[in-house]
Every structure is written in C-alpha cells, then in structure tokens.
Write a protein that holds these residues in place. Structure first.
Motif, PDB file in Angstrom:
ATOM      1  N   GLY A 113       0.838  -1.191   0.000  1.00 14.18           N
ATOM      2  CA  GLY A 113       0.000   0.000   0.000  1.00 14.18           C
ATOM      3  C   GLY A 113       0.875   1.244   0.000  1.00 14.18           C
ATOM      4  N   ALA A 114       0.236   2.397  -0.211  1.00 10.64           N
ATOM      5  CA  ALA A 114       0.987   3.644  -0.288  1.00 10.64           C
ATOM      6  C   ALA A 114       1.782   3.893   0.997  1.00 10.64           C
ATOM      7  CB  ALA A 114       0.036   4.810  -0.558  1.00 10.64           C
ATOM      8  N   ARG A 115       1.155   3.566   2.147  1.00 12.32           N
ATOM      9  CA  ARG A 115       1.838   3.829   3.422  1.00 12.32           C
ATOM     10  C   ARG A 115       3.026   2.897   3.597  1.00 12.32           C
ATOM     11  NH1 ARG A 115      -3.666   3.958   6.756  1.00 12.32           N
ATOM     12  NH2 ARG A 115      -3.845   2.110   5.473  1.00 12.32           N
ATOM     13  N   GLN A 116       2.872   1.663   3.100  1.00 13.46           N
ATOM     14  CA  GLN A 116       3.962   0.688   3.258  1.00 13.46           C
ATOM     15  C   GLN A 116       5.156   1.032   2.376  1.00 13.46           C
ATOM     16  OE1 GLN A 116       1.359  -2.681   2.341  1.00 13.46           O
ATOM     17  NE2 GLN A 116       1.988  -3.566   4.282  1.00 13.46           N
ATOM     18  N   ARG A 117       4.914   1.850   1.342  1.00 15.52           N
ATOM     19  CA  ARG A 117       6.001   2.193   0.432  1.00 15.52           C
ATOM     20  C   ARG A 117       6.809   3.386   0.929  1.00 15.52           C
ATOM     21  NH1 ARG A 117       3.224   3.749  -3.945  1.00 15.52           N
ATOM     22  NH2 ARG A 117       1.360   2.483  -3.833  1.00 15.52           N
ATOM     23  N   LEU A 118       6.371   4.026   2.005  1.00 17.65           N
ATOM     24  CA  LEU A 118       7.125   5.156   2.539  1.00 17.65           C
ATOM     25  C   LEU A 118       8.514   4.696   2.949  1.00 17.65           C
ATOM     26  CD1 LEU A 118       4.457   6.913   4.753  1.00 17.65           C
ATOM     27  CD2 LEU A 118       5.430   7.751   2.622  1.00 17.65           C
ATOM     28  N   PRO A 119       9.520   5.517   2.678  1.00 15.40           N
ATOM     29  CA  PRO A 119      10.862   5.129   3.114  1.00 15.40           C
ATOM     30  C   PRO A 119      10.924   5.054   4.651  1.00 15.40           C
ATOM     31  CG  PRO A 119      10.850   7.362   2.209  1.00 15.40           C
ATOM     32  CD  PRO A 119       9.507   6.781   1.948  1.00 15.40           C
ATOM     33  N   LEU A 120      11.673   4.124   5.162  1.00 17.06           N
ATOM     34  CA  LEU A 120      11.915   3.924   6.597  1.00 17.06           C
ATOM     35  C   LEU A 120      10.654   3.552   7.385  1.00 17.06           C
ATOM     36  CD1 LEU A 120      14.420   6.874   7.149  1.00 17.06           C
ATOM     37  CD2 LEU A 120      14.943   4.456   6.727  1.00 17.06           C
ATOM     38  N   VAL A 121       9.683   4.485   7.489  1.00 20.35           N
ATOM     39  CA  VAL A 121       8.516   4.198   8.322  1.00 20.35           C
ATOM     40  C   VAL A 121       7.629   3.117   7.725  1.00 20.35           C
ATOM     41  CG1 VAL A 121       8.378   6.385   9.552  1.00 20.35           C
ATOM     42  CG2 VAL A 121       7.365   6.180   7.280  1.00 20.35           C
ATOM     43  N   GLY A 122       7.711   2.929   6.392  1.00 20.17           N
ATOM     44  CA  GLY A 122       6.878   1.930   5.734  1.00 20.17           C
ATOM     45  C   GLY A 122       7.042   0.547   6.327  1.00 20.17           C
ATOM     46  N   ARG A 123       8.262   0.256   6.776  1.00 17.53           N
ATOM     47  CA  ARG A 123       8.540  -1.070   7.309  1.00 17.53           C
ATOM     48  C   ARG A 123       7.815  -1.338   8.622  1.00 17.53           C
ATOM     49  NH1 ARG A 123      12.858  -4.163   5.721  1.00 17.53           N
ATOM     50  NH2 ARG A 123      13.789  -3.447   3.772  1.00 17.53           N
TER      51      ARG A 123
ATOM     52  N   ALA B 133       5.657  -8.994   3.053  1.00 14.18           N
ATOM     53  CA  ALA B 133       5.464  -8.677   1.640  1.00 14.18           C
ATOM     54  C   ALA B 133       6.806  -8.434   0.958  1.00 14.18           C
ATOM     55  CB  ALA B 133       4.558  -7.454   1.496  1.00 14.18           C
ATOM     56  N   LEU B 134       7.686  -7.699   1.646  1.00 12.36           N
ATOM     57  CA  LEU B 134       9.005  -7.405   1.070  1.00 12.36           C
ATOM     58  C   LEU B 134       9.805  -8.677   0.857  1.00 12.36           C
ATOM     59  CD1 LEU B 134      10.091  -4.135   2.912  1.00 12.36           C
ATOM     60  CD2 LEU B 134       9.562  -4.424   0.484  1.00 12.36           C
ATOM     61  N   ALA B 135       9.709  -9.589   1.825  1.00 11.51           N
ATOM     62  CA  ALA B 135      10.436 -10.852   1.698  1.00 11.51           C
ATOM     63  C   ALA B 135       9.917 -11.631   0.494  1.00 11.51           C
ATOM     64  CB  ALA B 135      10.281 -11.672   2.978  1.00 11.51           C
ATOM     65  N   GLY B 136       8.589 -11.626   0.309  1.00 12.76           N
ATOM     66  CA  GLY B 136       7.988 -12.308  -0.839  1.00 12.76           C
ATOM     67  C   GLY B 136       8.460 -11.704  -2.148  1.00 12.76           C
ATOM     68  N   ILE B 137       8.507 -10.380  -2.194  1.00 18.79           N
ATOM     69  CA  ILE B 137       8.953  -9.679  -3.398  1.00 18.79           C
ATOM     70  C   ILE B 137      10.398 -10.055  -3.709  1.00 18.79           C
ATOM     71  CG2 ILE B 137       9.567  -7.401  -4.307  1.00 18.79           C
ATOM     72  CD1 ILE B 137       7.075  -6.321  -2.815  1.00 18.79           C
ATOM     73  N   GLU B 138      11.234 -10.025  -2.651  1.00 17.69           N
ATOM     74  CA  GLU B 138      12.650 -10.341  -2.838  1.00 17.69           C
ATOM     75  C   GLU B 138      12.809 -11.753  -3.413  1.00 17.69           C
ATOM     76  OE1 GLU B 138      15.220  -8.578  -2.704  1.00 17.69           O
ATOM     77  OE2 GLU B 138      16.912  -9.967  -2.532  1.00 17.69           O
TER      78      GLU B 138
ATOM     79  N   TRP C 257       4.770  -0.747   9.229  1.00 24.97           N
ATOM     80  CA  TRP C 257       3.398  -1.164   8.992  1.00 24.97           C
ATOM     81  C   TRP C 257       3.278  -2.686   9.046  1.00 24.97           C
ATOM     82  CZ3 TRP C 257       1.893   3.687   8.970  1.00 24.97           C
ATOM     83  CH2 TRP C 257       0.524   3.933   8.967  1.00 24.97           C
ATOM     84  N   PRO C 258       2.172  -3.177   9.606  1.00 23.81           N
ATOM     85  CA  PRO C 258       2.038  -4.642   9.703  1.00 23.81           C
ATOM     86  C   PRO C 258       2.001  -5.277   8.313  1.00 23.81           C
ATOM     87  CG  PRO C 258       0.002  -3.510  10.336  1.00 23.81           C
ATOM     88  CD  PRO C 258       1.068  -2.481  10.263  1.00 23.81           C
ATOM     89  N   GLY C 259       2.722  -6.379   8.146  1.00 23.34           N
ATOM     90  CA  GLY C 259       2.689  -7.108   6.895  1.00 23.34           C
ATOM     91  C   GLY C 259       3.725  -6.663   5.886  1.00 23.34           C
TER      92      GLY C 259
END
Lengths: 389, 307
Positions: A106-116, A124-129, A118-120
């Motif tokens: 989501g838009a909030r999860q994509r924020l630099p630093l603080v995005g991480r 999600a990042l691990a899945g993407i990687e 957010w729950p989930g």
C-alpha cells in the motif's frame, strides 16, 4: 491463461488513420507478431492494447473481460520497450521489483523507513525479494542485481526489462521491438530465449517488429500491418507461401519477391512478355505475376529450348549459403533476383544470358488492386532444363 | 652526405610542423586568453593583494596590514549582521524559489493549453530590470498608498510597513527575490522535464504506478536530479549575490536590518572608499561561495548522475 480480443479498433492522429478498423484474436498462450514497415500503426495498436493510448472506437478484451475503459495500470499487461525504459536511478533488483512493490504494498507501506513499521510490510518485502531473485536467476541475472542500468550491457539491460515484465505473471506480454537495439548475433540468440520465456510463462504475447525474420521465426501467427490495417493474419508458412495481398508478398521475404507485369489471355494462361509461366486463371487481362527468388530456375539460354524468359545477368552476390543473381529481362527490362546454390555459379553462362522459368507449382498471381487472384499450375517444365530447384 | 641531410630534414619536419601548430593554437586562443587575463585574472589577483592593504581610493600609497582587515571584519558588528542577514535571505529564497519553480513547471507541463503564455508570464521577472521593477515594488509595498496594504485593509487586516520595519524588511526582500528567481528556475525545470523520456512514464503505468505522486517519486523527481542540482547551485549563488533590490529599495536599512554582504562591500568600497577593507570582504565572499558550491556539488552530484 488468457486470450486477447481486439475488435474494430480505430485511432487517428490528425488526418492519419494510424489504426483503421483493426480486429485480432489471440487464443490463450498464443504468440502473435505485428509486423509492418515503420509508421504502419503497429506500435499504436500495441499501445492501445496496453492502455497507454485511447482508441476512438472499438474494444479490447483480455481474458474475456472488456478492458477498453481501464487504464494501463489496471489491465495486468506487461510491456517491454524498444528503449528498455529502465529506471536509471534504480538497481536491476529495484527495477524488477517495482511492479510487485506497486501491487503488493500500500501507499503507506512504500514510505521510506517508516513503511517497514506497517504490519505485513516485512512479509510482503520478503515475498517480493524471493520472486525477484527467482526471476533474475531464470534470466541469468542473479549476479547483476545490484548494478544500475548504466553499468549493464545492452543485452543485460534487455534481460532486466524482460524480468520486470515477467516477474508479476501478467495476462498478456506486449513487446515493442525489444531486439532492435541489440547486435545481430545477440538478436538471434535472444529470439530463442524470448520464445522459451513465452512458453514457460504461458501468457499471450503480442510482439511488434519491423523485422520479418523475427516475425517468421518466433510467432505462432504473423499479422502483417500496413497503413493502419491488418492485411493478413496467418501462420508464418502461410504468410510466406500464400500471401493474400501483393504488399504482404513484397514485405515478407528477403530479397523481395520478384514481380512482373503479366497478361492473361483468352486461353486463361498467365503470360509474362508472351511466355506462359505455368499458371492458369479464370481472370483475364493485366495482372501481376510474383515469384520468390528461390523459385526461379535458371539455365543457360540454349538449354531452355525456347522456353522461359531470357535475361542478362547484371550482378552476382555471394551470401555464403547461396548466391543472389540479379538479372534484367531482355524483353521488358524488368529486374529479377534469383537465389541459387553456390555450386551452381560455374553453370552460369559466360555471356551472361540466361533463361528462367518458375519452379513447378510456384508463382503467385495478383490483381491490379494488389489482392491475390486464384491461379492453378499447368504443365510441368521440361526435364533437363533444370539447373537447380 | 646528401642522403643524411634529407633524413635529418624529414625528421625535423614533424617537429617544425608541431611548433607551427602550437603557434597557431596560441594565436587563435590569444583574444580569449588576453580577455580572461585582463578582465578576470588580474582584477582577482589585485583584489587578493588589496585585501591585505589599507589602500583607500585616491590615496597616494598603501601600507601592508597583513590580516588586519580580516581581524577588523570579525569584530565589525555591521559586517557580521550583513553575513547573518545574507544567510537568512539565502535560506529563505533558495529553497522556496526552487520548490515554487518546480511546482509551477509541473503544472505548466501537465496542462494542455497556454504553455508558452504561462512560461512567458513567469519568466517576465527575469528579463525585466530589477531597478525598474523596484519602483513598482516600493509602490506596492508602500505602507499608506500601497495596493498591498489597501487590499489587506479591505479584508480587515492591518498591513505592515513592509520595507520600513526591521521585522518585515528581510521577508519583503525575500519575497521579491523569490518572485525573481522562481521564473528562472521554472524555465530550467521545464527544459529538464521535456528531456525525460516518455517511455519511462509508459513503463511506470505498466508497472502499476497509478497516482500522480507515485509517478513523481518514481520517474520525475529522480530524472530531474541533474537539473535540480544545477538549479539549486544557480539559485544559491543568485541569492547570495542579492544587491540591487537592497540598493534601490532599502539601502540596507532600517537600522541595518537589510544589510547584506554585497551591499556592505559596496558601501565600504564606494561610499567610504576603503578599498582594502572592501577587497577583504569580497575575498571572504568568493571563498565562501566557492566552498559552498564545491560542497553542494560533492554532496549531490553522486546521487543525481546514475553512471
């Protein structure tokens, strides 16, 4: 698996009809090339399917769903650009990951630093990687993921662009001349890789090219486009051997198909400069007779026993696997090209005067409107006049 | 013998030709070289020399004072005030005019009509003469007859004595500076925007980048990096060099509230004729500007050129 249905699309740029009433059906998993000279509207058609360009009429459906009103980002379509269009400030990893990041976070999860925080997000990042690495490995890019596009060769950039397209498993691949910026050797190799990739992904692919060799070698079907219209859609063999339009016949095949002014007499025989060419038709009057260079049978003039068309050899090109013989018809001054085996070179007469006939069953007939005209072969050529067939 | 002579000649020939080429090269470069030496190098060196003297315009001679001018400057409250004012002015004008220039450029680029018109309108302050425009500004900002305060009165706000009050004078000058610089930055950003390949936006759309903000973050802003670096440097330099609005509108007043470095230098040099002292200010100014540029360049350059 999803098919694509394009129904009577129209698009104008000013007075130019870029796409003029085009319809095309792709069955799920099919590879269709759009081939045509530059400016024929093939890229515009692709951009309409992508949702980057809006058509003035007609519909586009993907997997049975009408997507005409949807923007490109909502169509689940991936595109590979001629320029690759990689983001120069991102590493290969970030380039490939972007479509997943935009879809899964989501838009909030994509924020630099603080995005991480957010729950989930972490999951999600691990899945993407994991997906990025799997895609990169399948393209042989594993060791290049941390480089930026400027640090990659043309071929490597091209793979990153492919990776960015396949990583999210789209319904449809759109490729806009993806090989035209590669050197010749790499192009041939990448041709095969793209076909493999297409088979593995199983998505329908529309492939735009002006290179008929790419269209013929890669596609299930080839759509030949000119002046905004699709002239013929057929499998590569049919497009080559059985063109429905003189413009298709001229565009496909290198060197170009020979075209000669022909006349059909009252007896129904097709004659060029008074010589019967071994074709008969029910049509009458002036037509165009067309013959592929490899279907010309050449022989020294005396051997032809008065049959065939006399021509003078102007120039011979050595291609390695073949010879191209450029000749001019004695009767009409029309130029013809014949493709013969290299070992037949010394059979060319010293005085340069040859006769030629069509190989049995070959030769196409077109009307004045460039449409194909039905014709049937007549008598076979005499034995012994054959130099090469 | 003859043979040897020929060989010697042929060997010498390239060297001679080389020498000839060198001479021609110097000849061709001479006008520019002379101009550079006469107009930039010599005055700069003279400035450096002057900065260590007590030379006054018209004086028959001068004394070497070493670092005297500089120690005096460090204790000069007027000078320190002008440094602080200049810093405030730059910190206000540079970021705002860069951001405003970018914002207007994005609006113009995104709009369908009137691009040329808007570009011309916003560029107008750059081509108009600041000294002439100052007359307009002093009228607009006039506390009693100015249209700005009239407008504020109409909505029930008491306006300020914009250029006459030490609390608002720097703000007013800053706004005029922004008005001047934003148009310039706008044109630079518009050029930068047109240079972004359209394919990148198409690729972003395909990659699922939907909102205008995401498009800006993914494509526009990173691709504007080199332009932004240039704009930031140029704007900073232009802001540090603020002079003509101060000279025409406030003369550094009231009570040195709008005293800026270049104006101090001007007063010291051309009103009090203390050339040595003025040269010392200029030297410090040049050093400060150069250092600032180098730091900015080093800090940002590596992050905007993706090589």
């Amino acid at each position: 698996m999803a098919g694509v249905t394009i129904a009577s699309l129209h698009k104008r740029f000013g007075a130019v009809r870029a796409v003029d009433d085009v319809s095309l059906d792709l069955s799920p998993g099919e590879f269709v090339s759009l081939v045509g000279p530059s400016g024929c509207g093939k890229t515009t058609l692709m951009r309409i399917v992508a949702g980057l360009e809006r058509a003035e009429g007609g519909t586009v459906s993907i997997a049975g769903r009408d997507v005409t009103g949807l923007r490109g980002a909502d169509r689940n379509v991936a595109m590979v650009f001629q320029s690759y269009a990689l983001y120069p400030h991102m590493t290969a990893r970030q380039n490939i990951a972007l479509p997943l990041v935009m879809r899964r976070l989501g838009a909030r999860q994509r924020l630099p630093l603080v995005g991480r925080a957010w729950p989930g997000t972490r999951a999600a990042l691990a899945g993407i990687e994991a997906d990025v690495i799997a895609t990169a490995e399948s393209l042989g890019l594993g060791h290049l993921l941390d480089r930026k596009p400027a640090q990659l060769s043309g071929g490597q950039r091209q793979r990153v662009a492919l990776g960015r397209a396949i990583v999210r498993r789209p319904d449809v691949f759109l490729m806009d001349e993806p090989l035209s910026n590669l050197d010749a050797a790499l192009r041939v190799q990448t041709r095969k890789e793209i076909v493999d990739l297409h088979r593995r992904a199983g998505a329908s692919t529309i492939y735009v090219t002006h290179d008929q060799a790419e269209a013929l070698t890669m596609s299930d079907r080839v759509a030949v486009m000119m002046a905004g219209r699709i002239l013929q859609v057929a499998n590569p063999t049919a497009v080559y051997d059985d063109p429905r339009d003189l413009r298709v016949a001229r565009f496909i095949g290198s060197p170009r198909i020979n075209t000669l002014a022909a006349e059909i007499g009252a007896d129904g025989l097709v004659r060029v400069a008074g010589q019967a060419m071994g074709l008969a038709a029910s049509a009458r009057g002036a037509h165009v007779y067309a013959l592929r260079p490899e279907h010309l049978v050449l022989a020294p003039a005396p051997l032809m026993q008065g049959r065939g068309l006399a021509a003078r050899v102007e120039h011979v090109e050595f291609l390695g696997e073949a010879l191209l013989v450029h000749a001019r018809l004695t009767a009409t001054g029309e130029d013809v090209v014949a493709r013969i085996a290299p070992e037949d070179r010394n059979r060319l007469p010293a005085d340069g005067v040859v006769g030629f006939v069509a190989a049995p069953g070959r030769g196409l007939l077109f009307g004045a409107d460039e449409a194909r005209v039905a014709a049937v072969p007549t008598a076979p050529m005499p034995a012994g006049a054959r130099v090469h067939g | 013998m003859a043979e040897a002579a020929t060989i010697a000649q042929t060997r010498a020939a390239p060297a001679r030709r080389h020498a000839g080429e060198t001479a021609v090269a110097w000849l061709l470069a001479a006008p520019a070289t002379l101009a550079y030496v006469a107009m930039i190098l010599v005055p700069s060196l003279a400035l450096v020399v002057l900065a260590f003297t007590d030379y006054e315009l018209g004086a028959p001679g001068f004394r070497w004072v070493g670092l005297g001018n500089f120690t005096e400057l460090m204790a000069d409250r007027g000078f320190l005030r002008s440094v602080a004012n200049t810093a405030l002015y730059v910190l206000f004008v540079a970021p705002v005019s860069v951001a405003l220039g970018l914002a207007i450029a994005l609006l113009i680029e995104g709009g369908r009509r009137g691009r040329a018109l808007f570009r011309a309108l916003f560029f107008l302050p750059v081509v108009s003469l600041t000294v002439a425009m100052a007359t307009a500004w002093s009228y607009i900002l006039h506390p009693t007859i100015g249209p700005l305060n009239a407008l504020l009165r109409a909505v029930g706000i008491d306006g300020a004595n914009w250029l006459g009050d030490s609390g608002t004078v720097l703000l007013s000058l800053g706004l005029i500076g922004i008005w001047e610089n934003a148009g310039f930055n706008l044109v630079l950003f518009l050029a930068g925007l047109t240079a972004i390949p359209r394919d990148l936006y198409a690729a972003a759309e395909m990659d699922g980048v939907k909102s205008a903000w995401d498009r800006f973050v993914t494509v526009t802003w990173p691709m504007l990096g080199p332009t932004t670096l240039f704009v930031v440097i140029i704007t900073t330099v232009r802001a540090i060099r603020v002079f003509d609005t101060v000279a025409t509108l406030t003369q550094g007043g009231p009570n040195k509230a709008s005293e800026v470095i270049l104006f101090t230098m001007y007063t010291e040099g051309f009103s009090f004729f203390r050339m040595g002292y003025s040269a010392a200010i200029t030297l410090l100014f040049l050093v400060a500007v150069t250092v600032l540029m180098l730091v900015q360049n080093r800090l940002i350059d590596r992050r905007v050129h993706y090589g």
